[in-house]
Design a protein around this motif. Structure first.
Motif, PDB file in Angstrom:
ATOM      1  N   VAL A  41       0.831  -1.206   0.000  1.00 32.70           N
ATOM      2  CA  VAL A  41       0.000   0.000   0.000  1.00 32.70           C
ATOM      3  C   VAL A  41       0.865   1.255   0.000  1.00 32.70           C
ATOM      4  CG1 VAL A  41      -1.990  -1.045   1.156  1.00 32.70           C
ATOM      5  CG2 VAL A  41      -0.207   0.022   2.520  1.00 32.70           C
ATOM      6  N   ASN A  42       0.291   2.298  -0.518  1.00 34.67           N
ATOM      7  CA  ASN A  42       0.835   3.650  -0.447  1.00 34.67           C
ATOM      8  C   ASN A  42      -0.355   4.529  -0.066  1.00 34.67           C
ATOM      9  OD1 ASN A  42       2.610   5.844  -0.735  1.00 34.67           O
ATOM     10  ND2 ASN A  42       1.901   6.177  -2.826  1.00 34.67           N
ATOM     11  N   TYR A  43      -0.164   5.435   0.867  1.00 36.04           N
ATOM     12  CA  TYR A  43      -1.303   6.228   1.320  1.00 36.04           C
ATOM     13  C   TYR A  43      -0.878   7.642   1.694  1.00 36.04           C
ATOM     14  CZ  TYR A  43       0.511   4.599   5.829  1.00 36.04           C
ATOM     15  OH  TYR A  43       1.327   4.297   6.892  1.00 36.04           O
ATOM     16  N   SER A  44      -1.878   8.505   1.863  1.00 37.82           N
ATOM     17  CA  SER A  44      -1.643   9.897   2.249  1.00 37.82           C
ATOM     18  C   SER A  44      -0.911   9.936   3.575  1.00 37.82           C
ATOM     19  CB  SER A  44      -2.973  10.644   2.391  1.00 37.82           C
ATOM     20  OG  SER A  44      -3.698  10.653   1.192  1.00 37.82           O
ATOM     21  N   LYS A  45       0.254  10.541   3.586  1.00 37.88           N
ATOM     22  CA  LYS A  45       1.057  10.646   4.817  1.00 37.88           C
ATOM     23  C   LYS A  45       0.780  11.954   5.570  1.00 37.88           C
ATOM     24  CE  LYS A  45       3.574   6.918   3.781  1.00 37.88           C
ATOM     25  NZ  LYS A  45       2.814   6.182   2.816  1.00 37.88           N
ATOM     26  N   GLU A  46       0.317  12.958   4.855  1.00 42.79           N
ATOM     27  CA  GLU A  46       0.072  14.261   5.482  1.00 42.79           C
ATOM     28  C   GLU A  46      -1.283  14.260   6.198  1.00 42.79           C
ATOM     29  OE1 GLU A  46      -1.792  14.117   1.564  1.00 42.79           O
ATOM     30  OE2 GLU A  46       0.293  13.819   2.118  1.00 42.79           O
ATOM     31  N   LYS A  47      -1.467  15.217   7.066  1.00 36.99           N
ATOM     32  CA  LYS A  47      -2.741  15.372   7.764  1.00 36.99           C
ATOM     33  C   LYS A  47      -3.781  15.893   6.779  1.00 36.99           C
ATOM     34  CE  LYS A  47      -0.648  16.103  12.219  1.00 36.99           C
ATOM     35  NZ  LYS A  47      -0.379  17.006  13.320  1.00 36.99           N
ATOM     36  N   ILE A  48      -4.979  15.359   6.897  1.00 40.93           N
ATOM     37  CA  ILE A  48      -6.083  15.728   6.018  1.00 40.93           C
ATOM     38  C   ILE A  48      -6.973  16.706   6.790  1.00 40.93           C
ATOM     39  CG2 ILE A  48      -7.963  14.864   4.577  1.00 40.93           C
ATOM     40  CD1 ILE A  48      -5.193  13.685   3.860  1.00 40.93           C
ATOM     41  N   GLU A  49      -7.048  17.917   6.304  1.00 36.48           N
ATOM     42  CA  GLU A  49      -7.881  18.944   6.936  1.00 36.48           C
ATOM     43  C   GLU A  49      -9.357  18.698   6.616  1.00 36.48           C
ATOM     44  OE1 GLU A  49      -6.693  21.322   8.904  1.00 36.48           O
ATOM     45  OE2 GLU A  49      -4.575  20.872   8.553  1.00 36.48           O
ATOM     46  N   PHE A  50     -10.251  19.350   7.370  1.00 35.20           N
ATOM     47  CA  PHE A  50     -11.689  19.249   7.127  1.00 35.20           C
ATOM     48  C   PHE A  50     -11.986  19.584   5.660  1.00 35.20           C
ATOM     49  CE2 PHE A  50     -15.712  21.523   6.609  1.00 35.20           C
ATOM     50  CZ  PHE A  50     -16.586  20.513   6.960  1.00 35.20           C
ATOM     51  N   GLY A  51     -12.769  18.732   5.015  1.00 33.33           N
ATOM     52  CA  GLY A  51     -13.175  18.961   3.633  1.00 33.33           C
ATOM     53  C   GLY A  51     -12.192  18.449   2.593  1.00 33.33           C
ATOM     54  N   GLN A  52     -10.972  18.101   3.012  1.00 30.97           N
ATOM     55  CA  GLN A  52      -9.986  17.601   2.061  1.00 30.97           C
ATOM     56  C   GLN A  52     -10.111  16.086   1.912  1.00 30.97           C
ATOM     57  OE1 GLN A  52      -6.197  18.958   3.584  1.00 30.97           O
ATOM     58  NE2 GLN A  52      -6.272  20.793   2.304  1.00 30.97           N
TER      59      GLN A  52
END
Length: 95
Positions: A41-52
């Motif tokens: 797997v590869n996935y989003s490493k950054e924090k996801i803000e509201f609505g993103q």
């Protein structure tokens, strides 16, 4: 669940799971647990803000002919919620 249908043994199987943060705080993936070594797997490493939105890409090694069904447990930074279960399946053919 993502059903990739019929794939050949020579090609890699890839699926993208997308998710959207609808909560009030930042969302991040804390851990991803796989039930087979045939998955990467590869996935989003950054924090996801509201609505993103974020993503989890799943790569399956088509080493066995026939039907496959794999699960992926995704743990987010909110410990109050259970892990999210993703299902990835398809059929590997010789040609």
């Amino acid at each position: 669940m993502i059903d990739i249908g019929h794939v050949t043994k020579e090609n890699k199987s890839v699926a993208r799971f997308k998710f959207k943060n609808v909560g009030k705080s930042e969302l991040s993936i804390k851990e991803v647990k796989l039930d087979c070594h045939c998955i990467k797997v590869n996935y989003s490493k950054e924090k996801i803000e509201f609505g993103q939105t974020g993503f989890i890409d799943v790569f399956y090694d088509n080493h066995k002919i026939g039907f496959f069904e794999q699960t992926i447990n995704v743990y987010f930074n909110n410990d109050d919620n259970p892990p999210v279960l993703l299902l990835f399946r398809g059929i590997v053919a010789n040609e």
